[in-house]
Design a protein around this motif. Structure first.
Motif, PDB file in Angstrom:
ATOM      1  N   ALA A  58     -69.419  46.671 123.929  1.00 10.33           N
ATOM      2  CA  ALA A  58     -69.733  47.314 122.648  1.00 10.33           C
ATOM      3  C   ALA A  58     -71.227  47.226 122.355  1.00 10.33           C
ATOM      4  CB  ALA A  58     -68.941  46.660 121.528  1.00 10.33           C
ATOM      5  N   THR A  59     -71.918  46.307 123.029  1.00  7.34           N
ATOM      6  CA  THR A  59     -73.364  46.121 122.826  1.00  7.34           C
ATOM      7  C   THR A  59     -74.020  45.970 124.203  1.00  7.34           C
ATOM      8  OG1 THR A  59     -72.977  43.739 122.568  1.00  7.34           O
ATOM      9  CG2 THR A  59     -73.143  45.048 120.556  1.00  7.34           C
ATOM     10  N   PRO A  60     -74.151  47.054 124.957  1.00  3.19           N
ATOM     11  CA  PRO A  60     -74.642  46.949 126.332  1.00  3.19           C
ATOM     12  C   PRO A  60     -76.037  46.329 126.418  1.00  3.19           C
ATOM     13  CG  PRO A  60     -73.764  49.142 125.880  1.00  3.19           C
ATOM     14  CD  PRO A  60     -73.862  48.445 124.571  1.00  3.19           C
ATOM     15  N   ALA A  61     -76.292  45.682 127.565  1.00  7.39           N
ATOM     16  CA  ALA A  61     -77.629  45.176 127.823  1.00  7.39           C
ATOM     17  C   ALA A  61     -78.608  46.342 127.895  1.00  7.39           C
ATOM     18  CB  ALA A  61     -77.647  44.389 129.140  1.00  7.39           C
ATOM     19  N   LEU A  62     -79.834  46.074 127.473  1.00  6.37           N
ATOM     20  CA  LEU A  62     -80.856  47.122 127.484  1.00  6.37           C
ATOM     21  C   LEU A  62     -81.045  47.674 128.898  1.00  6.37           C
ATOM     22  CD1 LEU A  62     -82.655  48.278 125.220  1.00  6.37           C
ATOM     23  CD2 LEU A  62     -84.489  46.838 126.059  1.00  6.37           C
ATOM     24  N   GLU A  63     -80.953  46.785 129.901  1.00  4.65           N
ATOM     25  CA  GLU A  63     -81.088  47.232 131.287  1.00  4.65           C
ATOM     26  C   GLU A  63     -80.009  48.248 131.642  1.00  4.65           C
ATOM     27  OE1 GLU A  63     -83.010  43.124 131.228  1.00  4.65           O
ATOM     28  OE2 GLU A  63     -81.374  44.176 130.208  1.00  4.65           O
ATOM     29  N   SER A  64     -78.757  47.998 131.189  1.00  3.16           N
ATOM     30  CA  SER A  64     -77.658  48.923 131.500  1.00  3.16           C
ATOM     31  C   SER A  64     -77.851  50.258 130.792  1.00  3.16           C
ATOM     32  CB  SER A  64     -76.322  48.300 131.085  1.00  3.16           C
ATOM     33  OG  SER A  64     -76.080  47.096 131.789  1.00  3.16           O
TER      34      SER A  64
ATOM     35  N   PHE B 246     -88.520  47.728 132.225  1.00  2.00           N
ATOM     36  CA  PHE B 246     -89.699  48.503 132.634  1.00  2.00           C
ATOM     37  C   PHE B 246     -90.639  47.698 133.522  1.00  2.00           C
ATOM     38  CE2 PHE B 246     -88.159  49.801 128.470  1.00  2.00           C
ATOM     39  CZ  PHE B 246     -87.746  51.084 128.770  1.00  2.00           C
ATOM     40  N   GLY B 247     -90.504  46.411 133.505  1.00  2.00           N
ATOM     41  CA  GLY B 247     -91.256  45.534 134.387  1.00  2.00           C
ATOM     42  C   GLY B 247     -90.301  44.502 134.954  1.00  2.00           C
ATOM     43  N   ARG B 248     -90.844  43.518 135.630  1.00  2.15           N
ATOM     44  CA  ARG B 248     -89.988  42.510 136.256  1.00  2.15           C
ATOM     45  C   ARG B 248     -90.456  41.122 135.838  1.00  2.15           C
ATOM     46  NH1 ARG B 248     -88.704  43.152 142.329  1.00  2.15           N
ATOM     47  NH2 ARG B 248     -86.962  41.928 141.540  1.00  2.15           N
ATOM     48  N   TRP B 249     -89.491  40.223 135.651  1.00  2.77           N
ATOM     49  CA  TRP B 249     -89.774  38.824 135.382  1.00  2.77           C
ATOM     50  C   TRP B 249     -89.229  37.972 136.524  1.00  2.77           C
ATOM     51  CZ3 TRP B 249     -87.581  38.944 129.725  1.00  2.77           C
ATOM     52  CH2 TRP B 249     -88.600  39.322 128.844  1.00  2.77           C
ATOM     53  N   ALA B 250     -89.919  36.891 136.779  1.00  2.00           N
ATOM     54  CA  ALA B 250     -89.409  35.854 137.678  1.00  2.00           C
ATOM     55  C   ALA B 250     -89.983  34.528 137.206  1.00  2.00           C
ATOM     56  CB  ALA B 250     -89.810  36.127 139.124  1.00  2.00           C
ATOM     57  N   ALA B 251     -89.223  33.472 137.400  1.00  2.00           N
ATOM     58  CA  ALA B 251     -89.675  32.143 136.983  1.00  2.00           C
ATOM     59  C   ALA B 251     -89.682  31.207 138.179  1.00  2.00           C
ATOM     60  CB  ALA B 251     -88.760  31.583 135.886  1.00  2.00           C
ATOM     61  N   ILE B 252     -90.631  30.291 138.171  1.00  4.17           N
ATOM     62  CA  ILE B 252     -90.665  29.197 139.150  1.00  4.17           C
ATOM     63  C   ILE B 252     -90.535  27.907 138.360  1.00  4.17           C
ATOM     64  CG2 ILE B 252     -92.015  27.998 140.913  1.00  4.17           C
ATOM     65  CD1 ILE B 252     -93.397  30.668 141.509  1.00  4.17           C
ATOM     66  N   ILE B 253     -89.524  27.109 138.675  1.00  2.86           N
ATOM     67  CA  ILE B 253     -89.269  25.860 137.958  1.00  2.86           C
ATOM     68  C   ILE B 253     -89.491  24.691 138.911  1.00  2.86           C
ATOM     69  CG2 ILE B 253     -87.597  24.539 136.589  1.00  2.86           C
ATOM     70  CD1 ILE B 253     -86.722  28.097 137.171  1.00  2.86           C
ATOM     71  N   VAL B 254     -90.385  23.797 138.529  1.00  2.00           N
ATOM     72  CA  VAL B 254     -90.731  22.627 139.340  1.00  2.00           C
ATOM     73  C   VAL B 254     -90.187  21.386 138.636  1.00  2.00           C
ATOM     74  CG1 VAL B 254     -92.609  21.351 140.420  1.00  2.00           C
ATOM     75  CG2 VAL B 254     -92.855  23.812 140.002  1.00  2.00           C
TER      76      VAL B 254
ATOM     77  N   SER C 172     -81.387  56.926 132.706  1.00  2.37           N
ATOM     78  CA  SER C 172     -82.045  57.514 133.876  1.00  2.37           C
ATOM     79  C   SER C 172     -81.057  58.221 134.804  1.00  2.37           C
ATOM     80  CB  SER C 172     -82.796  56.425 134.652  1.00  2.37           C
ATOM     81  OG  SER C 172     -81.906  55.415 135.084  1.00  2.37           O
ATOM     82  N   GLY C 173     -79.754  58.178 134.454  1.00  2.00           N
ATOM     83  CA  GLY C 173     -78.764  58.899 135.241  1.00  2.00           C
ATOM     84  C   GLY C 173     -78.183  58.129 136.404  1.00  2.00           C
ATOM     85  N   ILE C 174     -78.561  56.866 136.561  1.00  2.00           N
ATOM     86  CA  ILE C 174     -78.021  56.062 137.670  1.00  2.00           C
ATOM     87  C   ILE C 174     -76.591  55.635 137.348  1.00  2.00           C
ATOM     88  CG2 ILE C 174     -78.324  53.928 138.991  1.00  2.00           C
ATOM     89  CD1 ILE C 174     -81.353  54.243 138.467  1.00  2.00           C
ATOM     90  N   TYR C 175     -76.345  55.224 136.092  1.00  2.00           N
ATOM     91  CA  TYR C 175     -74.986  54.953 135.627  1.00  2.00           C
ATOM     92  C   TYR C 175     -74.489  56.158 134.838  1.00  2.00           C
ATOM     93  CZ  TYR C 175     -75.947  49.914 136.402  1.00  2.00           C
ATOM     94  OH  TYR C 175     -76.258  48.692 136.936  1.00  2.00           O
ATOM     95  N   GLU C 176     -73.192  56.409 134.912  1.00  3.77           N
ATOM     96  CA  GLU C 176     -72.580  57.434 134.067  1.00  3.77           C
ATOM     97  C   GLU C 176     -72.061  56.759 132.794  1.00  3.77           C
ATOM     98  OE1 GLU C 176     -68.919  60.683 134.100  1.00  3.77           O
ATOM     99  OE2 GLU C 176     -69.733  59.940 136.007  1.00  3.77           O
ATOM    100  N   ARG C 177     -72.524  57.230 131.662  1.00  4.59           N
ATOM    101  CA  ARG C 177     -72.162  56.606 130.385  1.00  4.59           C
ATOM    102  C   ARG C 177     -70.959  57.320 129.778  1.00  4.59           C
ATOM    103  NH1 ARG C 177     -76.522  55.882 125.476  1.00  4.59           N
ATOM    104  NH2 ARG C 177     -75.196  54.808 123.956  1.00  4.59           N
ATOM    105  N   LEU C 178     -69.909  56.542 129.483  1.00  2.00           N
ATOM    106  CA  LEU C 178     -68.702  57.055 128.849  1.00  2.00           C
ATOM    107  C   LEU C 178     -68.556  56.348 127.509  1.00  2.00           C
ATOM    108  CD1 LEU C 178     -66.343  56.884 131.953  1.00  2.00           C
ATOM    109  CD2 LEU C 178     -67.570  58.891 131.109  1.00  2.00           C
ATOM    110  N   GLU C 179     -68.378  57.116 126.438  1.00  2.00           N
ATOM    111  CA  GLU C 179     -68.412  56.526 125.093  1.00  2.00           C
ATOM    112  C   GLU C 179     -67.054  56.603 124.404  1.00  2.00           C
ATOM    113  OE1 GLU C 179     -72.257  57.015 122.799  1.00  2.00           O
ATOM    114  OE2 GLU C 179     -72.368  58.775 124.107  1.00  2.00           O
TER     115      GLU C 179
END
Length: 721
Positions: free
Chosen positions: A349-355, A628-636, A361-368
Motif C-alpha cells: 500500500a506504500t511502495p518503496a520509492l525505488e519500486s 537516482f544515485g547509489r549508496w554503500a557503507a563500509i563498517i569497521v 521508468s517502465g521496468i515494472y508494470e504497475r497494477l493499482e
C-alpha cells in the motif's frame, strides 16, 4: 567428470579442486562431502571457468568421499548465488550456505525419535521437572528442542524419559504435505480486483519474467487478488513462494490461505524445529512442496520448479538483512524471477520509492487497486499539535485522543495505539545522582520492561534485573523511568479506562506464530478493546471492529541519522492508519506530533500520498540519493577501540579519488559500541553509472587488517547506525 572444483564452506579458503572416484557420478550443482585435512566438509560442484583457478597436479588431488542424496542446485540458482555474491560484495560460500540451510536434509529419507509427555507422573517431583512438564503440554520434539522450550537442561528431560514421563515417538520426517487445491473456494472479486488478477494470471501462464508492482490502498484486497495467480501456478504444477516480512504475520496469512486453497502452505522461518526444517527443505527440493510462505531466508531454497514469487508488504525494511550477507530479499527476489523466467509480484500500500521509480521508468508494470474492498472507506485523519494541546502532566495521550478512546469503548468498538518503542521506558536514571542505566556491550541505554521486571538492551540482548536502589550512589527508591514505551502507554490506558481490556502487541509478546495466532483470535472475538503495539501491528491484520487508530509519537521516526526517515515514517503511519475502518464502520486516525508543518506529517494529514512521494523524489534526485544515485557503507569494527580507529583511518587514508564518487568518513558509528565491538563507518555516495562494487573490492583488497578487525560492506544500506 574426473576432477571438479568445489565451493566449500570455509570462510578462510577459496574454491578447492578434488578428484572424482571411479563409479561416482557428479554434475555441476551436486552437493558432496570432501576431505579437508582430517575433517570432512560439504561442498558444491561448480563450473571451473567461473571460479578462480588454483591449479593442483592430478596426482595431489584427494578424492571426494560421497555425493549426497539431494538434487543438484540448478544452473539458474547457481547464477543467482554468483550475482548475489558479486552485487553485495560477499563470498560465494556465504551465499551458497543459505541454500543448504538444513544440514539434516542432506541425508536420504529417514525417521527420527521425538518425545512427548506420556501422562505418567515422576517418582519424585522437583521444581525443574514441574516447570518442564507444565511447559511441554501438547509439545512433541527432540530432547534438545524440548529443553529449549522448557528452559531446562537436557539432563532433566532425560531423567523424565528414564521414568517413562516422556515417551519416544518414531517420526517419518519426509511424510507428504496435504495438497492445496486451486479451485477449493474461489472468492467473488470486485471488478478492479478481477482485472488485476486476470493480468497476473496471464503472466503466470506465459512463463516469462514479468515484474509487477501491485499498488493497492490498505484494505483493497491485495491478498485475495494475488491468490488468483497463485491458483494459476498450482494448476500448472509450478511452485510458489510468498515472502512475508514478519513471522507474526504468518498465522493470519496461513488461515486465509487454507480457507482459499483447502490446505495450509509450507512455512519457512527461523523458529522451525530441525525436523520441520528438514522435511520442508526436502519437499521444496523434490518439487513436492506447492506453496512456501516464509521470511527472507526462504528466497534461497532450492525450488525444483518455481513459477511465481510474491513479496508481500514489499516496502518493509525487514527484507534487508543487516548481518552476514547484507542482501535485500525484495531485490534478490526480482533477480531470481529474472534468472528463472517467471513473474514476480511486489505488493504494497506504500511502495518503496525505488519500486515506484522502476514502475515510472517502465521496468515494472504497475497494477493499482485504488479503493477498499466491499464498500469500506478510507479513515479520516487528523493531527494533534502537542505544543498546543499537550497531554496532562505525567501522561502521553492528548485529551482529544483520550476522548476518542472512551467514545469507542462505549460503542463496543476497538482502538489501536501505535508507538514504535518496545518496553516501558527507553531510559532509567537516578534522580539523586543522575546515573543512567547503559548496556555494558553497546552504546545504548537499557530499556525497562516492567512486565518482566528486567532492564534489556534491544541491540545485543543483554538483560539485568531491575534494582531496588541506584547501583552508583546506593540511594533507594530513586529510579525514574524517562519517556514512554508501549507498556507505559498500556498502563496509562488502564488507568484512564480501568474497564478496558488492553493487549500489548510487540515482538516481545508475539514472539512465536502460536502467540500471534492467539492474539488475532482474541482481537477477532472482541476480547480486546485497546491494542497498544509497535510496527508489528502496522500491517497484515484485519479487524473489522477496529475504528480508531492513535499514533502516539509520529515524530519518533524522524529523529536520528536515518537517510530514509521521511519515507519510513510515511510508510509506518500510513500502514497503521490503514488498520482503521476496514469493515462497515468508518475509521478515524489521530496523529500526535510537535511538527504539524513537517512535509511528511502534512501529507499524511491530507491523505496526499502522491504529493509526498513527488517531494521526496525531488529531494532524492537533488541529493543524488537512491534511486537516482547509489549508496554503500563500509563498517569497521574491533573489540579494541584503538585498533578499530586505526583500521578505519587506514581505509579512509587510501580512499580512491574517482569522479562521480563521494566518500564520507570515517567517523564513529551512531551506535559506536555494539555487542562489545567498537565501530566506525564510511558512506559512499555515487552516480548510478559508477561501478561501486568494483571500486570497493579494489580499494579494500589492497589493505591488510589485524586479525581482530572486521570490515563489512553494505550495498544499498537501510541501517545507518
Amino acid at each position: 567428470m574426473n576432477r571438479v572444483r568445489l565451493i566449500i564452506f570455509n570462510a578462510a579458503l577459496g574454491p578447492l579442486d578434488y578428484k572424482v572416484p571411479k563409479g561416482m557420478k557428479v554434475e555441476y550443482g551436486s552437493v558432496v562431502v570432501a576431505p579437508l585435512g582430517p575433517r570432512q566438509i560439504i561442498g558444491i560442484v561448480w563450473e571451473e571457468e567461473r571460479l578462480p583457478a588454483n591449479p593442483v597436479p592430478e596426482a595431489k588431488l584427494r578424492p571426494i568421499i560421497e555425493a549426497l542424496p539431494v538434487p543438484p542446485l540448478g544452473r539458474e540458482l547457481r547464477r543467482l548465488i554468483e550475482w548475489t555474491a558479486d552485487y553485495y560484495c560477499a563470498s560465494l560460500a556465504s551465499v551458497a550456505r543459505m541454500v543448504l540451510s538444513s544440514g539434516g536434509a542432506m541425508r536420504g529419507p529417514t525417521t527420527m525419535t521425538e518425545y512427548r509427555l506420556s501422562g505418567s507422573e515422576p517418582e519424585r517431583m522437583t521444581p525443574q521437572r514441574a516447570v518442564a512438564m507444565d511447559a511441554l503440554q501438547n509439545e512433541q520434539a527432540t530432547i534438545r528442542e524440548l529443553a529449549e522450550m522448557a528452559s531446562v537442561s537436557d539432563a532433566v528431560l532425560r531423567g523424565l524419559v528414564n521414568q517413562g514421563v516422556l515417551e519416544p515417538v518414531e517420526v517419518n520426517i519426509d511424510r507428504p504435505y496435504p495438497k492445496a487445491r486451486a479451485d477449493h473456494d474461489q472468492p467473488k472479486l470486485s471488478d478492479d480486483q478481477q482485472q488485476v488478477a486476470d493480468r497476473l494470471t496471464d503472466a503466470v501462464k506465459a512463463r516469462q519474467f514479468a515484474p509487477f508492482l501491485l499498488d493497492g490502498v490498505t484494505g483493497s484486497g491485495k491478498t485475495e487478488t494475488y491468490f488468483e495467480p497463485v491458483a494459476a501456478a498450482l494448476r500448472d504444477n509450478r511452485q510458489v513462494l510468498v515472502l512475508l516480512p514478519e513471522i507474526a504475520l504468518t498465522e493470519a496469512f496461513l488461515r486465509r490461505f487454507e480457507n482459499r486453497f483447502g490446505a495450509a502452505p509450507i512455512v519457512w522461518h527461523s523458529s522451525l524445529k530441525s525436523t520441520e526444517r528438514r522435511r520442508a527443505w526436502r519437499a521444496i527440493a523434490s518439487g513436492e512442496a506447492q506453496v512456501v510462505v516464509g521470511a527472507r531466508s526462504a528466497l534461497f531454497l532450492p525450488y525444483a520448479n518455481l513459477g511465481l514469487i510474491v513479496v508481500d508488504e514489499a516496502h518493509e525494511i525487514s527484507f534487508k538483512q543487516d548481518e552476514g550477507v547484507r542482501y535485500n530479499a525484495r531485490d534478490v527476489a526480482v533477480m531470481r524471477a529474472r534468472f528463472e523466467k517467471f513473474p514476480i509480484i511486489l505488493a504494497s500500500a506504500t511502495p518503496a520509492l525505488e519500486s515506484l521509480q522502476m514502475a515510472e521508468s517502465g521496468i515494472y508494470e504497475r497494477l493499482e487497486l485504488p479503493s477498499r474492498f466491499g464498500g469500506a472507506t478510507m479513515p479520516t485523519i487528523s493531527t494533534i499539535d502537542l505544543t498546543q494541546h499537550p497531554p496532562e502532566k505525567g501522561r502521553w495521550l492528548a485529551p482529544e485522543l483520550v476522548e476518542a478512546l472512551q467514545d469507542r469503548l462505549e460503542k463496543g468498538e476497538q482502538s489501536l495505539l501505535f508507538l514504535n518503542r518496545r518496553g516501558y521506558a527507553p531510559l532509567t536514571l537516578c534522580r539523586n545522582c543522575g546515573y543512567r542505566f547503559e548496556c555494558p556491550n553497546c552504546s545504548a541505554w537499557l530499556v525497562e520492561h516492567r512486565f518482566t521486571r528486567r532492564l534489556a538492551c534491544h541491540h545485543c540482548g543483554h538483560e539485568t534485573a531491575q534494582p531496588d536502589k541506584c547501583p552508583d550512589c546506593g540511594e533507594p527508591d530513586c529510579l525514574v523511568a524517562c519517556g514512554p514505551g508501549v507498556e507505559r502507554i498500556a498502563d496509562e490506558v488502564a488507568e484512564i479506562m480501568p474497564e478496558a481490556r488492553v493487549a500489548v502487541a510487540t515482538s516481545d509478546t508475539l514472539n512465536s506464530p502460536e502467540k500471534a495466532a492467539e492474539f488475532v483470535a482474541q482481537a477477532e472475538a472482541k476480547a480486546i478493546d485497546v491494542i497498544v503495539g509497535t510496527q508489528l501491528v502496522t500491517k497484515g491484520f484485519h479487524f473489522p471492529d477496529l475504528t480508531l487508530v492513535g499514533v502516539v509519537d509520529a515524530d519518533l521516526g524522524l529523529e536520528g541519522g536515518d537517510l530514509r526517515a521521511a519515507e519510513r515514517t510515511y510508510q509506518q503511519v500510513a500502514q497503521v492508519a490503514g488498520r482503521a475502518g476496514r469493515g462497515s464502520k468508518p475509521g478515524e486516525v489521530f496523529i500526535q506530533t510537535r511538527h504539524t508543518d513537517a512535509p511528511v506529517i502534512a501529507a499524511l494529514a491530507d491523505g496526499d500520498r502522491d504529493a509526498f512521494y513527488e517531494a521526496e523524489t525531488d529531494a532524492r534526485r537533488h541529493a543524488g540519493a537512491p534511486p537516482f544515485g547509489r549508496w554503500a557503507a563500509i563498517i569497521v569494527s574491533s573489540e579494541d577501540e584503538a585498533e578499530a580507529k586505526e583500521a578505519a583511518r587506514a581505509i579512509g587514508g587510501t580512499r580512491p579519488n574517482i569522479q562521480d564518487v563521494m566518500i564520507l568518513g570515517p567517523a564513529p558509528a551512531p551506535l559506536s559500541l555494539l555487542r562489545g565491538r567498537y565501530r566506525y563507518r564510511l558512506l559512499i555516495n555515487a552516480r548510478r553509472s559508477a561501478q561501486v562494487q568494483d571500486i570497493i573490492r579494489s580499494w579494500l583488497g589492497a589493505l591488510d587488517f589485524p586479525r581482530g578487525v572486521r570490515v563489512s560492506v553494505d550495498i544499498d544500506p537501510y541501517s545507518f547506525v
